[in-house]
Scaffold this motif. Structure first.
Motif, mmCIF file in Angstrom:
data_model
loop_
_atom_site.group_PDB
_atom_site.id
_atom_site.type_symbol
_atom_site.label_atom_id
_atom_site.label_comp_id
_atom_site.label_asym_id
_atom_site.label_seq_id
_atom_site.Cartn_x
_atom_site.Cartn_y
_atom_site.Cartn_z
ATOM 1 N N CYS A 1 9.689 11.686 -2.951
ATOM 2 C CA CYS A 1 8.708 10.594 -2.831
ATOM 3 C C CYS A 1 9.290 9.280 -3.358
ATOM 4 C CB CYS A 1 7.432 10.940 -3.587
ATOM 5 S SG CYS A 1 6.434 12.209 -2.786
ATOM 6 N N LEU A 2 9.994 9.357 -4.472
ATOM 7 C CA LEU A 2 10.604 8.154 -5.033
ATOM 8 C C LEU A 2 11.666 7.589 -4.083
ATOM 9 C CD1 LEU A 2 10.730 6.222 -7.415
ATOM 10 C CD2 LEU A 2 12.422 7.740 -8.453
ATOM 11 N N ALA A 3 12.482 8.473 -3.518
ATOM 12 C CA ALA A 3 13.526 8.033 -2.582
ATOM 13 C C ALA A 3 12.909 7.412 -1.326
ATOM 14 C CB ALA A 3 14.428 9.208 -2.204
ATOM 15 N N VAL A 4 11.846 8.020 -0.800
ATOM 16 C CA VAL A 4 11.189 7.475 0.383
ATOM 17 C C VAL A 4 10.569 6.107 0.067
ATOM 18 C CG1 VAL A 4 9.269 7.806 2.008
ATOM 19 C CG2 VAL A 4 10.808 9.701 1.499
ATOM 20 N N ALA A 5 9.993 5.950 -1.122
ATOM 21 C CA ALA A 5 9.418 4.658 -1.518
ATOM 22 C C ALA A 5 10.503 3.587 -1.588
ATOM 23 C CB ALA A 5 8.717 4.777 -2.871
ATOM 24 N N ILE A 6 11.648 3.931 -2.151
ATOM 25 C CA ILE A 6 12.746 2.965 -2.271
ATOM 26 C C ILE A 6 13.306 2.624 -0.897
ATOM 27 C CG2 ILE A 6 15.107 2.671 -3.131
ATOM 28 C CD1 ILE A 6 14.189 4.295 -5.624
ATOM 29 N N VAL A 7 13.523 3.631 -0.064
ATOM 30 C CA VAL A 7 14.054 3.388 1.296
ATOM 31 C C VAL A 7 13.058 2.556 2.104
ATOM 32 C CG1 VAL A 7 14.634 4.522 3.478
ATOM 33 C CG2 VAL A 7 15.592 5.378 1.340
ATOM 34 N N ASN A 8 11.766 2.870 2.004
ATOM 35 C CA ASN A 8 10.727 2.113 2.704
ATOM 36 C C ASN A 8 10.792 0.639 2.319
ATOM 37 O OD1 ASN A 8 8.192 1.754 4.216
ATOM 38 N ND2 ASN A 8 7.270 1.533 2.190
ATOM 39 N N TYR A 9 10.882 0.358 1.031
ATOM 40 C CA TYR A 9 10.901 -1.020 0.558
ATOM 41 C C TYR A 9 12.196 -1.725 0.971
ATOM 42 C CZ TYR A 9 10.099 -5.042 -2.375
ATOM 43 O OH TYR A 9 9.911 -6.317 -2.800
ATOM 44 N N LEU A 10 13.327 -1.054 0.838
ATOM 45 C CA LEU A 10 14.595 -1.676 1.212
ATOM 46 C C LEU A 10 14.675 -1.955 2.712
ATOM 47 C CD1 LEU A 10 17.132 0.229 -1.079
ATOM 48 C CD2 LEU A 10 16.250 -2.112 -1.329
ATOM 49 N N LEU A 11 14.146 -1.052 3.524
ATOM 50 C CA LEU A 11 14.113 -1.302 4.971
ATOM 51 C C LEU A 11 13.211 -2.485 5.305
ATOM 52 C CD1 LEU A 11 14.067 2.273 6.529
ATOM 53 C CD2 LEU A 11 15.875 0.556 6.699
ATOM 54 N N PHE B 1 0.821 -1.208 0.000
ATOM 55 C CA PHE B 1 0.000 0.000 0.000
ATOM 56 C C PHE B 1 0.859 1.265 0.000
ATOM 57 C CE2 PHE B 1 -2.049 3.391 2.480
ATOM 58 C CZ PHE B 1 -3.171 3.628 1.694
ATOM 59 N N TRP B 2 1.805 1.351 0.941
ATOM 60 C CA TRP B 2 2.624 2.557 1.023
ATOM 61 C C TRP B 2 3.584 2.694 -0.142
ATOM 62 C CZ3 TRP B 2 0.939 6.539 3.216
ATOM 63 C CH2 TRP B 2 0.140 6.442 4.332
ATOM 64 N N SER B 3 4.024 1.599 -0.692
ATOM 65 C CA SER B 3 4.871 1.677 -1.893
ATOM 66 C C SER B 3 4.073 2.241 -3.064
ATOM 67 C CB SER B 3 5.427 0.301 -2.252
ATOM 68 O OG SER B 3 6.295 -0.159 -1.249
ATOM 69 N N ILE B 4 2.848 1.773 -3.236
ATOM 70 C CA ILE B 4 2.006 2.279 -4.329
ATOM 71 C C ILE B 4 1.664 3.752 -4.120
ATOM 72 C CG2 ILE B 4 -0.306 2.091 -5.374
ATOM 73 C CD1 ILE B 4 -0.029 -0.958 -5.018
ATOM 74 N N VAL B 5 1.318 4.123 -2.897
ATOM 75 C CA VAL B 5 0.983 5.527 -2.612
ATOM 76 C C VAL B 5 2.176 6.430 -2.902
ATOM 77 C CG1 VAL B 5 0.481 7.151 -0.730
ATOM 78 C CG2 VAL B 5 -0.866 5.065 -0.963
ATOM 79 N N LEU B 6 3.352 6.034 -2.426
ATOM 80 C CA LEU B 6 4.537 6.874 -2.649
ATOM 81 C C LEU B 6 4.931 6.929 -4.121
ATOM 82 C CD1 LEU B 6 6.545 5.863 0.512
ATOM 83 C CD2 LEU B 6 5.694 8.152 -0.011
ATOM 84 N N LEU B 7 4.797 5.831 -4.833
ATOM 85 C CA LEU B 7 5.098 5.846 -6.266
ATOM 86 C C LEU B 7 4.079 6.685 -7.037
ATOM 87 C CD1 LEU B 7 6.224 2.156 -6.863
ATOM 88 C CD2 LEU B 7 7.658 4.227 -6.838
#
Length: 161
Positions: A125-135, A100-106
């Motif tokens: 937003c793209l950086a936060v989505a990538i960091v969120n997923y990698l974490l 959900f949060w990956s889709i919202v941020l993308l």
């Protein structure tokens, strides 16, 4: 490096299918989280259910962890023991929030890039989505390692009995 919150492995045991499931059943409890009385047994390693052909368990933890893996296992008999097929995956609720949060941020990133032409906010937003997923992947892999060690330790203890 696996970029999905999923891990699988196959273990070979000298114990029969019935012995593996019996020993696993001794170290697993079915917990009703609404009833505090079912949560007191400190001797068990896993929460979940053990059936005739496999199991659905997770490691016992004292405080919640969103990245705790659900271990799905299937046990098959062989001539000299058994084979365990294990899959470690995120619980459905945790997976839902990551997706959900990956889709919202993308989506925000695409909106800022394409519609508003604001490359700074789109990049953030793209950086936060990538960091969120990698974490999420990092913490999931860490919990898989802990759960794997507990499961392997249980299997090794079974073989010594």
């Amino acid at each position: 490096m696996n970029l999905l919150p999923f891990h699988s492995e196959t273990l070979v045991s000298a114990l029969s299918k019935a012995e593996v499931l019996e020993q696993l059943n001794k170290q697993t409890r079915e917990v009703d989280f609404l009833d505090k009385r079912s949560q007191y047994d400190q001797a068990v390693l896993f929460n979940g259910m053990v059936g005739k052909h496999g199991f659905r368990i997770s490691k016992v933890v004292q405080k919640g962890d969103s990245f705790l893996p659900l271990i799905l296992g299937k046990v098959e008999d062989t001539a000299r023991g058994s084979i365990l097929f294990l899959q470690y995956r995120l619980f459905p609720g945790a997976l839902f929030f990551i997706v959900f949060w990956s889709i919202v941020l993308l989506a925000f990133s695409a909106f800022y890039f394409a519609v508003l032409q604001n490359f700074l906010f789109g990049g953030i937003c793209l950086a936060v989505a990538i960091v969120n997923y990698l974490l999420a992947i990092f913490f999931f892999r860490r919990q898989v390692k802990i759960s794997r060690n507990a499961f392997h330790q249980l299997i090794n203890l079974q073989m010594k009995d």
